[in-house]
Design an enzyme around this catalytic site. Structure first.
Site, PDB file in Angstrom:
ATOM      1  CB  SER A 114      -0.983  -0.029   1.166  1.00  0.00           C
ATOM      2  OG  SER A 114      -1.876   1.054   1.106  1.00  0.00           O
ATOM      3  CG  HIS A 115       0.273   3.716   3.364  1.00  0.00           C
ATOM      4  ND1 HIS A 115      -0.586   2.644   3.547  1.00  0.00           N
ATOM      5  CD2 HIS A 115       0.753   4.018   4.593  1.00  0.00           C
ATOM      6  CE1 HIS A 115      -0.629   2.341   4.840  1.00  0.00           C
ATOM      7  NE2 HIS A 115       0.172   3.148   5.494  1.00  0.00           N
ATOM      8  CG  ASP A 278      -2.322   4.307  -1.580  1.00  0.00           C
ATOM      9  OD1 ASP A 278      -3.096   4.263  -2.554  1.00  0.00           O
ATOM     10  OD2 ASP A 278      -2.288   3.423  -0.695  1.00  0.00           O
ATOM     11  CG  ASP A 280      -2.725  -0.333  -2.682  1.00  0.00           C
ATOM     12  OD1 ASP A 280      -2.687   0.807  -2.175  1.00  0.00           O
ATOM     13  OD2 ASP A 280      -3.425  -1.248  -2.215  1.00  0.00           O
ATOM     14  CG  ASP A 282      -5.824   1.195  -1.058  1.00  0.00           C
ATOM     15  OD1 ASP A 282      -4.932   2.060  -0.886  1.00  0.00           O
ATOM     16  OD2 ASP A 282      -5.889   0.142  -0.388  1.00  0.00           O
ATOM     17  NE  ARG A 283      -3.906   3.992   3.119  1.00  0.00           N
ATOM     18  CZ  ARG A 283      -3.509   4.091   4.371  1.00  0.00           C
ATOM     19  NH1 ARG A 283      -3.062   5.244   4.847  1.00  0.00           N
ATOM     20  NH2 ARG A 283      -3.559   3.050   5.176  1.00  0.00           N
ATOM     21  CE  LYS A 377      -7.495   1.970   2.170  1.00  0.00           C
ATOM     22  NZ  LYS A 377      -7.610   0.683   2.869  1.00  0.00           N
TER      23      LYS A 377
END
Length: 542
Positions: A114-115, A278, A280, A282-283, A377
């Site tokens: 992710s982030h 971010d 991947d 999703d943010r 998300k």
């Protein structure tokens, strides 16, 4: 004939998936058998894959391509008939959910931390998403973890690698691998939800924006949708080429790590709108000119304006938010006469609500917003929804948010993160908080209504989740929440959330750190943060 090999192995300590899968340093995953053990544990735990299709892709970080080749060879050895892989190994997390749902696959394996930073000395992650498109529920992740503890062998096909850059079908040990355009299906879904013609007209009228892809996965998606489909000028997308180390950056879309975007939106000749996503995809972070929109406010504003978007013109069934997210969305739900659900942190908790049709929009304060269009998300979705609202209302971001506050009141809100603290110290701090009995006491100028450790009973399946965050709720509705995050790979991250409702428009302009100063001090004192962690200030404030 392809050679299917059964390899003897022994278990590794600590292969327990967190809120978003298994995350460790790259060098941990590079240990012989480490990745293979976890992948076999997934295959052993989710049911027989013989003859079925699985989706594979990731955020493009270091080790992504290597891991995909291993997963494909193991999928073939475990009897899968077909694998859908994003070209170049690229597939954003929301796009993976879209593809899983559209093609009704047997779920998917998503490779991302992710982030978190990427590179040979940084982080890597892997998770399984179920056929509904969402993260595996706790029953599945617990089964995977249990399997990692007693695994003794894994199966893999001894064949050459797949060409991940060539669109089309390739045979891998009897399994058909289809390398597909990772953007196309997702872009088609976005066009069905939002008024692309109105957004194109907005850009044609001189509207300017900057989207910071942070050299992460959303670069190709944002370029194709914003610049090609919607006509935003070339260069609207910053840092649009995915890199294995995210350009030596930290792909977390907040005010600290997306500093170039923040400087642009708060500088001279600022564009009208700014956004970032971010690692991947999703943010999201949303900015107006000289104006930052908190994720909590973003969810509330989008919910209040959802019917301006074609895909949500029929209205919302309900709203769901994570417990640490501010109650701004609750006020919108009350105004609309629809339910608002408060869940633990983790997108999987929204899945049952979305599947049951109880909620339409969902959000977490950690820069995550989404809807029932997928089961993750979705950063770029949130940006497009904002663009649709801006195209319909023709007002600046700041004006839209201030109008919202004037109508509903403002939930003044801030999050303080203490990253990389000693795990034992963090656990001791939480144990200290759990042992406090504060009801009826005065902390500073605030009377305590109650304090507890948040527990959740899912209204759909009845599952119970406990120890989801310490809450201190005051008589006036103000809150302080303490949580340990499960997204890091080293040490612990303590998140402290501070919230106070402010109905007076004359005070809506105050900086949250000023407006919440008394509560911030109470939070530090009651948790004994400095004494227990040695930290005098948060690492990041959002």
């Amino acid at each position: 004939m392809p050679v299917i090999t059964t390899v003897a192995t022994t278990s590794f300590e600590g292969q327990k998936p967190g809120t978003s899968g298994l995350r460790k340093k790259v060098r941990v995953f590079q240990q012989p058998h480490y990745l293979e053990n976890f992948v076999q544990a997934i295959f052993d735990s989710i049911g027989d894959g013989t003859g079925k299709t699985i989706v594979v892709g990731g955020d493009g970080r270091f080790f992504n391509r290597t891991a995909i080749q291993v997963i494909l060879k193991m999928a073939a050895a475990n009897g899968y008939a077909r694998a859908l892989v994003g070209r170049g190994g690229i597939l954003s997390t929301p796009a993976a959910s879209c593809v899983i749902r559209k093609y009704q696959t047997f779920g998917g394996i998503i490779l991302s931390a992710s982030h978190n930073p990427g590179g040979p000395d940084e982080d890597f992650g892997i998770k399984y998403n179920i056929p509904a498109g969402g993260p595996a529920p706790e029953a599945v992740t617990e089964a995977i973890f249990a399997r990692t503890q007693d695994i003794r062998e894994y199966r893999i096909a001894e064949v050459g690698d797949v060409d991940l850059d060539q669109l089309g079908e390739q045979n891998l040990a009897g399994m058909m691998v289809q390398v597909f355009d990772p953007v196309a299906d997702y872009a088609e879904l976005m066009a069905s939800l939002f008024d692309f013609a109105a957004i194109r007209a907005l850009f044609a009228g001189g509207f300017r924006m900057k989207f910071d892809a942070m050299h992460a996965v959303t670069g190709p998606y944002a370029t194709a949708i914003l610049e090609t489909a919607l006509g935003a000028p070339a260069g609207t997308v910053m840092n649009g080429v995915p890199l294995e180390d995210f350009g030596h950056g930290h792909p977390d879309p907040n005010l600290v790590h997306a500093h170039d975007l923040v400087e642009a939106l708060f500088g001279a000749d600022a564009p009208d709108f700014g956004a970032a996503s971010d690692g991947d995809g999703d943010r999201n972070m949303i900015l107006g000119r000289d104006f930052y929109v908190t994720p909590s406010d973003s969810l509330a504003v989008l919910a209040a304006n959802a019917t301006l978007c074609p895909g949500y013109a029929q209205g919302l069934a309900g709203i769901a938010r994570s417990m640490p997210t501010s109650a701004a969305a609750d006020r919108v739900a009350a105004g609309l006469g629809i339910p608002c659900y408060e869940t633990p942190t983790g997108w999987k908790f929204f899945g049952t609500l979305l599947d049951a049709g109880k909620a339409t929009l969902c959000g977490e304060e950690s820069f995550g917003t989404g809807s029932d269009h997928v089961r993750e998300k979705d950063g770029l979705w949130a940006v497009l929804m904002w663009l649709n609202v801006l195209a319909a209302r023709r007002q600046p971001v700041a004006e839209i948010v201030r109008d919202h506050w004037a109508k509903y009141g403002r939930n003044v809100y801030s999050r303080h993160d203490y990253e990389g603290i000693d795990t034992a110290a963090a656990n001791g701090l939480m144990a200290h908080l759990r042992g406090l009995e504060l009801k009826g006491q005065q902390l500073g100028g605030y009377g305590v209504a109650f304090n507890d450790d948040f527990a959740y009973t899912d209204p759909v399946d009845g599952s119970v989740s406990t120890k989801q965050g310490i809450r201190i709720v005051f008589d006036d509705g103000s809150r302080i929440v303490f949580r340990l995050s499960g997204t890091g790979t080293e040490g612990a991250t303590l998140r402290v959330y501070i919230e106070q409702f402010q109905p007076d428009p004359a005070l809506h302009h105050l900086d949250p750190q000023v407006a919440l100063a008394d509560l911030i001090k109470i939070a530090r004192d009651v948790a004994e943060i400095e004494a227990r962690t040695g930290r005098t200030e948060p690492t990041v404030i959002t």
